[in-house]
Enzyme design. Structure first.
Site, PDB file in Angstrom:
ATOM      1  N   CYS A  66       0.819  -1.213   0.000  1.00 60.71           N
ATOM      2  CA  CYS A  66       0.000   0.000   0.000  1.00 60.71           C
ATOM      3  C   CYS A  66       0.853   1.263   0.000  1.00 60.71           C
ATOM      4  CB  CYS A  66      -0.865   0.023   1.251  1.00 60.71           C
ATOM      5  SG  CYS A  66      -1.871  -1.434   1.437  1.00 60.71           S
ATOM      6  N   ASN A  82      -1.868   2.184   5.846  1.00 63.14           N
ATOM      7  CA  ASN A  82      -0.930   1.122   5.459  1.00 63.14           C
ATOM      8  C   ASN A  82      -0.644   0.295   6.711  1.00 63.14           C
ATOM      9  OD1 ASN A  82      -0.722   2.355   3.023  1.00 63.14           O
ATOM     10  ND2 ASN A  82       1.449   2.886   3.180  1.00 63.14           N
ATOM     11  N   GLU A 116      19.138 -16.866  -7.119  1.00 64.97           N
ATOM     12  CA  GLU A 116      18.697 -15.524  -7.496  1.00 64.97           C
ATOM     13  C   GLU A 116      18.194 -15.507  -8.943  1.00 64.97           C
ATOM     14  OE1 GLU A 116      17.896 -12.953  -6.012  1.00 64.97           O
ATOM     15  OE2 GLU A 116      18.025 -11.337  -7.477  1.00 64.97           O
ATOM     16  N   GLU A 141       9.646 -14.622 -10.718  1.00 69.48           N
ATOM     17  CA  GLU A 141       8.961 -13.373 -10.352  1.00 69.48           C
ATOM     18  C   GLU A 141       8.349 -12.670 -11.560  1.00 69.48           C
ATOM     19  OE1 GLU A 141      12.066 -11.123  -8.255  1.00 69.48           O
ATOM     20  OE2 GLU A 141      10.482 -10.367  -6.958  1.00 69.48           O
TER      21      GLU A 141
HETATM   22  C1  AGP Z   1      13.368  -9.448  -5.144  1.00 62.26           C
HETATM   23  O1  AGP Z   1      13.334  -9.421  -6.519  1.00 62.26           O
HETATM   24  C2  AGP Z   1      12.131  -9.346  -4.443  1.00 62.26           C
HETATM   25  N1  AGP Z   1      11.085  -8.677  -5.031  1.00 62.26           N
HETATM   26  C3  AGP Z   1      12.075  -9.649  -2.970  1.00 62.26           C
HETATM   27  O2  AGP Z   1      12.506 -10.951  -2.794  1.00 62.26           O
HETATM   28  C4  AGP Z   1      12.862  -8.707  -2.021  1.00 62.26           C
HETATM   29  O3  AGP Z   1      14.223  -8.880  -2.210  1.00 62.26           O
HETATM   30  C5  AGP Z   1      12.455  -9.018  -0.566  1.00 62.26           C
HETATM   31  O4  AGP Z   1      11.095  -8.734  -0.408  1.00 62.26           O
HETATM   32  C6  AGP Z   1      13.279  -8.245   0.433  1.00 62.26           C
HETATM   33  O5  AGP Z   1      13.117  -6.868   0.272  1.00 62.26           O
HETATM   34  P1  AGP Z   1      14.113  -5.851   0.966  1.00 62.26           P
HETATM   35  O6  AGP Z   1      15.457  -6.055   0.349  1.00 62.26           O
HETATM   36  O7  AGP Z   1      13.542  -4.494   0.658  1.00 62.26           O
HETATM   37  O8  AGP Z   1      14.132  -6.150   2.425  1.00 62.26           O
END
Ligand code: AGP
Length: 608
Positions: free
Chosen positions: A2, A97, A481, A488
């Site tokens: 949000c 949020n 990764e 994704e």
């Molecule tokens: C990565 O492509 C993601 N969308 C996701 O895994 C992300 O890395 C994860 O939510 C952690 O986010 P942050 O690094 O902002 O903590």
């Protein structure tokens, strides 16, 4: 997740609200809405579609005060009735949020008092709760303060009352919220990017803060109701940094920004002749020698960065390291080790699980904390004793790219500094590593030049439903990764395995329909990896090999080769990651998915 923007200004705020919502779109959302006050009447418009749809519906909307929201569904399906702002009796409007954990209990109480609920959300209770206190003669500020005292959970809220067009009240606990101080008005937002075109004067509210915002000024109160001052930061980011320019998608732009992001992140290190702990904070020189172990906590891509760092820390610095997914650590009974440095990694610095894991570690008695983060003034940097800011710049694409590679750069620097302190790095090695870091942006640039070759290979994935990624050692997390990026944004089911595990199970999946992507650096495990790839070929599996110079792979007979420009030694994971980011990006183009805003995902996961 949000997003919130609110404004009180000398002009009609609707364009500012809509522009702010557009700039929050990257966070991921399924509905949007806004409310303004015009002639003591609340006007609300909500839309299940995109912000562009909301803008079309709002062409005649007007008001000098307003709040707006993009919603990412948690309680209640994505629908217009569940979209924010939520109203109570056409008097109170609220955007929220976060998650209110005790909403069911509050909903029962408020229903008994006669309040009518029109949504399935947890957020609607906030509007009715404030209304119930406001209608007893309290000011909007006092009503909000009393209401939030009854909430359990996390929130960032913006509140307006139809009979008070001079004030927005806002409050935060566990979810970010900031004030923007402009010349023609004052603003609230959950994310800096929403305010960048309007003002660079930013004030970050702290947990527990409540603010009363008007056209002439603002006042902030802490959790105890005392007036407090919070520093006004002059933000150096410019909105143009977040524009698409020549690129088709933010993810593509961010992949190509990596040489500059690395230059910016490495600036303090590469411009000096030696590695010094001070770049992690004034206390690092005192704390680092006391560290016996490292505990890394993170989620998603940031967790993969931690997994790479484990190889570096144990091999180069000789320091024992554990890496744990934050959402597991926070609920697991673990044995605390006060001699450990708790290292959290996060792009946003607002990931709920990572923040909770850090708090949990502190509650267990860990006192040494360090965060690596891309967002200054984020909750994570404020919670950590030491911190290092990656300078990747705003990352808009949901799939993390430049944040990951700059995290790796930061973690490599940390490794070298700890190695040096522990006597594991002589001056020649230090010189060589600094040289390799200085060369890194150029090496990344060479990988980016492979984009057309990778785009051609990606065409072969257009009809694929599954993919298997293989890597060994330092490059196993890179395989993970690569698989995460592919799933994704292209929605292809992808898994990653250490190549040596293949014959312990996943080999059963391999046939001619299964593309197998191999990360093949020219390192000591190359011969082992080649044997694993033979196992794949023998079962008819189609190989896509990202191989360093000198690895002697040849295209043909079920093997598609992407020749990497060089072998970057310990920094090789950074180069291989970029090649896999490009693969995921071009496969997603083939599939026609929404690259920057993949379905069901959000940029910052600020709820559990
Ligand atoms: C990565 O492509 C993601 N969308 C996701 O895994 C992300 O890395 C994860 O939510 C952690 O986010 P942050 O690094 O902002 O903590």
């Amino acid at each position: 997740m949000c997003g919130i923007i609110g404004a009180i200004a000398k002009n009609n705020v609707v364009p500012v609200l809509l522009q702010g919502l557009q700039r929050l779109e990257y966070r991921g959302y399924d509905s949007a809405g806004l409310a303004t006050i015009d002639n003591n009447k609340l006007q609300r418009i909500r839309s299940i579609g995109r912000v562009a749809d909301l803008a079309r519906q709002s062409s005649t909307a007007c008001g000098y005060i307003g709040i707006a929201h993009t919603r990412w569904a948690t309680h209640g399906e994505p629908s217009e009735r569940n979209a924010h702002p939520h109203l109570s009796g056409n008097l109170i409007a609220v955007v929220h949020n976060g998650i209110i954990e005790n909403y069911e209990e509050l909903r029962m109480q408020l229903t008994t008092q006669g309040f009518l609920f029109t949504s399935d959300t947890d957020s609607e209770v906030i509007a009715h709760l404030i209304h119930s206190h406001y209608s007893r003669g309290n000011s909007l500020l006092a009503a909000t303060q009393t209401a939030i005292g009854q909430l359990t959970g996390a929130y960032a809220i913006g509140v307006m009352a139809a009979d008070n067009s001079n004030q927005i009240i806002c409050a935060r606990k566990g979810s970010p919220l900031l004030l923007g101080l402009g010349t023609d008005g004052h603003y609230i937002a959950s994310d800096l990017s929403a305010l960048l075109p309007i003002t660079n004067n930013i004030l970050y509210l702290q947990d527990g803060d409540v603010a009363e915002v008007s056209l002439s000024g603002y006042q902030i109160f802490d959790a105890n109701g005392n007036t407090v001052e919070r520093a006004v930061n002059i933000c150096k980011l410019h909105s143009s940094k977040a524009e698409l320019g020549e690129y088709r998608h933010y993810m593509q732009k961010e992949i190509h920004e990596q040489p500059q992001a690395l230059i910016n992140t490495l600036e303090g290190v590469c411009n000096s002749q030696a590695l010094v702990p001070g770049i992690f904070g004034a206390d690092a020189a005192r704390i680092f020698p006391q560290i016996e172990k490292i505990l890394i906590l993170a989620c998603g891509t940031s967790h993969h960065a931690g997994m790479v760092a484990r190889y570096w820390l144990e091999e180069i610095a000789g320091i024992s390291c554990t890496v744990e997914i934050a959402s597991e650590y926070r609920y697991r009974v673990s044995v605390p080790d006060p001699g450990s440095l708790v290292l959290t990694i996060s792009q946003s610095g607002e990931t709920a699980d990572t923040l909770a894991a850090l708090n949990h570690a502190k509650d267990l008695g860990h006192t040494h904390t360090l965060s690596i983060c891309n967002v200054p003034e984020s909750a994570l940097t404020r919670l950590s004793g030491l911190h290092f800011l990656t300078h990747a710049g705003p990352e808009i694409g949901v799939a993390s790219t430049k944040a990951f590679t700059t995290q790796l750069a930061a973690l490599f620097i940390l490794t070298l500094i700890l190695a040096k302190q522990r006597g594991g790095l002589d001056s020649k090695e230090e010189y060589n590593y600094l040289h390799a870091l200085r060369h890194l942006p150029t090496a990344v640039d060479s990988v980016l030049k492979l984009a057309p070759d990778i785009a051609r290979i990606a065409e072969r994935f257009s009809d694929k439903r599954h993919a298997l990624f293989l890597g060994r050692g330092l490059h196993y997390p890179i395989a993970l990764e690569g698989a995460l990026k592919l799933k994704e944004i292209s929605y292809i089911h992808a898994e990653a395995y250490p190549a040596g595990e293949l014959k312990h199970g996943p080999l059963a999946l391999v046939d001619k329909e299964m593309p197998v992507i191999a990360v093949a650096p020219n390192d000591t495990l190359l011969a082992k990896l080649k044997s694993n790839l033979q196992e794949v070929r023998a079962r008819g599996g189609e190989l896509y090999v990202f191989a360093d110079a000198g690895t002697r792979f040849h295209s043909g007979d079920g093997l598609h080769l992407i020749q990497m420009p060089e072998h970057a030694g310990y920094l090789s994971p950074i180069l291989h990651t970029i090649a896999l980011q490009l693969l995921a990006y071009y496969v997603a183009l083939q599939k026609g998915t929404d690259v920057d805003k993949p379905r069901n995902l959000a940029k910052s996961v600020t709820v559990e």
